[in-house]
Design an enzyme around this catalytic site. Structure first.
Site, PDB file in Angstrom:
ATOM      1  N   LYS A  15       0.992  -1.206  -0.107  1.00  0.00           N
ATOM      2  CA  LYS A  15      -0.035  -0.277   0.008  1.00  0.00           C
ATOM      3  C   LYS A  15       0.688   1.154   0.000  1.00  0.00           C
ATOM      4  O   LYS A  15       1.514   1.469   0.901  1.00  0.00           O
ATOM      5  CB  LYS A  15      -0.965   0.242   1.176  1.00  0.00           C
ATOM      6  CG  LYS A  15      -2.050   0.873   1.248  1.00  0.00           C
ATOM      7  CD  LYS A  15      -1.629   2.384   1.381  1.00  0.00           C
ATOM      8  CE  LYS A  15      -2.786   3.464   1.365  1.00  0.00           C
ATOM      9  NZ  LYS A  15      -2.431   4.733   1.730  1.00  0.00           N
ATOM     10  N   GLY A  27       6.257   5.355   8.650  1.00  0.00           N
ATOM     11  CA  GLY A  27       5.468   6.324   8.734  1.00  0.00           C
ATOM     12  C   GLY A  27       5.333   6.876  10.155  1.00  0.00           C
ATOM     13  O   GLY A  27       6.332   6.958  10.817  1.00  0.00           O
ATOM     14  N   GLU A  59       8.815   1.274  11.331  1.00  0.00           N
ATOM     15  CA  GLU A  59       9.857   2.295  11.610  1.00  0.00           C
ATOM     16  C   GLU A  59       8.993   3.763  11.452  1.00  0.00           C
ATOM     17  O   GLU A  59       8.431   3.818  10.601  1.00  0.00           O
ATOM     18  CB  GLU A  59      10.850   2.394  10.274  1.00  0.00           C
ATOM     19  CG  GLU A  59      11.952   3.355  10.414  1.00  0.00           C
ATOM     20  CD  GLU A  59      11.798   4.352   9.765  1.00  0.00           C
ATOM     21  OE1 GLU A  59      11.672   5.542  10.506  1.00  0.00           O
ATOM     22  OE2 GLU A  59      12.102   4.527   8.363  1.00  0.00           O
ATOM     23  N   CYS A 102      12.890  10.884   8.919  1.00  0.00           N
ATOM     24  CA  CYS A 102      13.061  10.655  10.341  1.00  0.00           C
ATOM     25  C   CYS A 102      14.229  10.467  10.736  1.00  0.00           C
ATOM     26  O   CYS A 102      14.466  10.740  12.091  1.00  0.00           O
ATOM     27  CB  CYS A 102      12.193   9.456  10.796  1.00  0.00           C
ATOM     28  SG  CYS A 102      12.618   7.823   9.730  1.00  0.00           S
TER      29      CYS A 102
END
Length: 499
Positions: free
Chosen positions: A190, A243, A265, A299
């Site tokens: 996805k 995300g 993550e 991130c």
């Protein structure tokens, strides 16, 4: 294939059970963050189509999991060849979907996807068995005395849903798909709604490479329903997600109800500790990647700088000069270093944090204004440096995900300075990557060993892709990269026998 991936110049289709399928929900526009023009039309899957994809992956699992490792390796290698063959076109699409500079799109997106496919082609051939020491089983209720042999064997988990991030639609999906397939799993991917078209290119490459129907499926959509369906399908055994922490928590709740395996993550607010004896130019070059690398939309960025008071002003001056030199603009131009952020909404979010920093008492050293670009289009944010920050400020504690660096001074010398720096670095709900700069290697490694982070860079922001990657606390669950990814996408089975 009974249908094309898309009509010439037309809308993209879903990839389900080896077929290119017309989406039930129609299509939506994918926007170029640099021009605000339409890149293409992405498919909107229905919940039923997502569950059909998961069912196809379930049906394909039995045969794919028994496929010889050499065959799985060959498919991954051929897919890497297919992507490499069309590298220039893929780089153009990556740049258009994400706003990444050409250099980043080529070197850190498409090229890394190729490298990960090749790495896990080799990974499919790594040993999956670990011999264990035999033990003597004495006579008793379980039977007569015997010498028991044992071995630990990695087995595939089953059907893996891979939910990928918008900042890298090539390397991130490849880092999930490749180790999952190498271990004999099947996948439902996805993609992030902002840039799914590149992910369909990866699926097309795998199809051309000979991946059997149902082994790889890709379903996209803007709404939360598509992602939710990909997570809660009863055919799914594991969810691999990259995300935000907020979304990760919701996925974790669903996985917990079904005891589904997780690899997550999540967010980060990387602490960069700079001691007075550090090479300040090297520290600035590393910290400055927050401005340039994906325009801070990553991130792992060293966004939260903790600097010893003795070098506080010199570091600020060097960082300000560094940021001011960076060209912001067209990501296709050779000399552009900082491209746009992903969307107008995200630009507003980043700008709102800069304004919040001002309100909280931070000093804007550089940036803080929307940069002018030649076209007047695009979702650009100037590299921004916020000084005189305090640990309790929201700009220090919350993930901004843009080209914004916050700087917090700390006092003390010797061991007291180390204690203060570690306490500040760990005063966070996140714990993904942190960094230490010091001219004293013993000190740098001593401090690194005390930090509650999944990874620590010592005098570098570089990453070794064989090192484990993942976070402490709210930054994630599990570890991937290198051989750790092969473990993440497998279950361990113990076999014991009498002999």
């Amino acid at each position: 294939m009974s249908a094309a991936a898309s009509e010439p110049g037309g809308p993209q289709r879903l990839f389900v059970d080896g077929e290119w399928v017309v989406p039930d929900g129609g299509h939506y526009e994918v926007i170029d963050p640099a021009t605000e023009g339409v890149v293409g039309l992405a498919p909107e899957a229905s919940r039923d189509q997502v569950w059909q994809a998961a069912a196809a992956a379930r049906a394909a699992f039995a045969s794919w999991s028994r496929t010889a490792p050499q065959e799985r390796a060959a498919v991954l290698d051929r897919a890497a060849d297919v992507i490499q063959r069309d590298l220039a076109a893929h780089v153009d699409l990556a740049r258009a979907e994400t706003g990444a500079t050409t250099a980043t799109a080529r070197g850190m997106q498409v090229a890394v996807a190729v490298a990960r496919l090749r790495r896990y082609a080799r990974g499919a051939l790594e040993p999956v068995e670990t011999g264990l020491a035999p033990q003597v089983h004495e006579a008793g209720p379980m039977g007569g005395a015997a010498v028991l042999g044992a071995v630990a064997v990695r087995r595939p988990v089953g059907v893996v849903t891979c939910v990928t991030s918008y900042n890298n639609p090539w390397a991130n999906p490849a880092g999930k798909i490749a180790p999952a397939l190498a271990m004999g799993n099947t996948v439902v991917v996805k993609p992030a709604p902002q840039d799914p078209l590149s992910v369909y290119r990866t699926a097309a490459a795998l199809a051309e490479a000979g991946v059997p129907p149902g082994v790889v499926n890709v379903v996209s959509g803007r709404g939360a329903d598509v992602g939710a369906a990909a997570v809660d399908s009863p055919d799914v055994d594991m969810v691999s997600f990259t995300g935000s922490t907020a979304v990760g928590r919701r996925i974790g709740e669903v996985c917990g109800r079904g005891m589904k395996r997780q690899l997550m993550e999540l967010g980060g607010k990387g602490a960069a500790i700079v001691f007075a004896d550090a090479d300040l130019d090297a520290a600035v070059a590393g910290i400055g990647t927050t401005f340039s690398f994906y325009s801070g939309q990553i991130c792992t960025a060293p966004t939260r700088v903790l600097v010893q008071r003795a070098v506080y002003e010199p570091l600020l001056e060097k960082l300000a000069r560094y940021a001011a030199r960076l060209k912001v603009g067209d990501p296709g131009a050779r000399d552009t270093v900082v491209g746009p952020v992903i969307s107008a909404a995200h630009r507003e979010r980043v700008e709102s944090y800069v304004e919040l920093g001002r309100e909280e008492g931070a000093r804007v050293v550089t940036g803080g204004e929307r940069p002018p670009v030649a076209t007047g289009k695009g979702f650009y944010v100037a590299p921004t440096l916020l000084a005189d920050c305090a640990p309790g400020m929201r700009v220090v504690r919350e993930e901004i995900f843009g080209p914004v660096v916050v700087v917090v001074p700390f006092d003390g010398t010797g061991e007291a300075a180390e204690d203060t720096a570690v306490a500040l670095a760990d005063d966070s709900e996140y714990g993904l990557l942190s960094y230490v700069w010091s001219g004293d290697a013993a000190r740098a490694f001593r401090v690194a060993g005390r930090l509650r982070a999944g990874g620590v860079g010592v005098n570098t922001v570089g990453r070794n892709m064989e090192a484990p990657f993942g976070g402490f606390r709210q930054s994630g669950v599990g570890r991937d990269c290198g051989s750790y990814a092969l473990s993440a996408y497998s279950e361990v089975q113990g076999l014991v026998w009498a002999g």
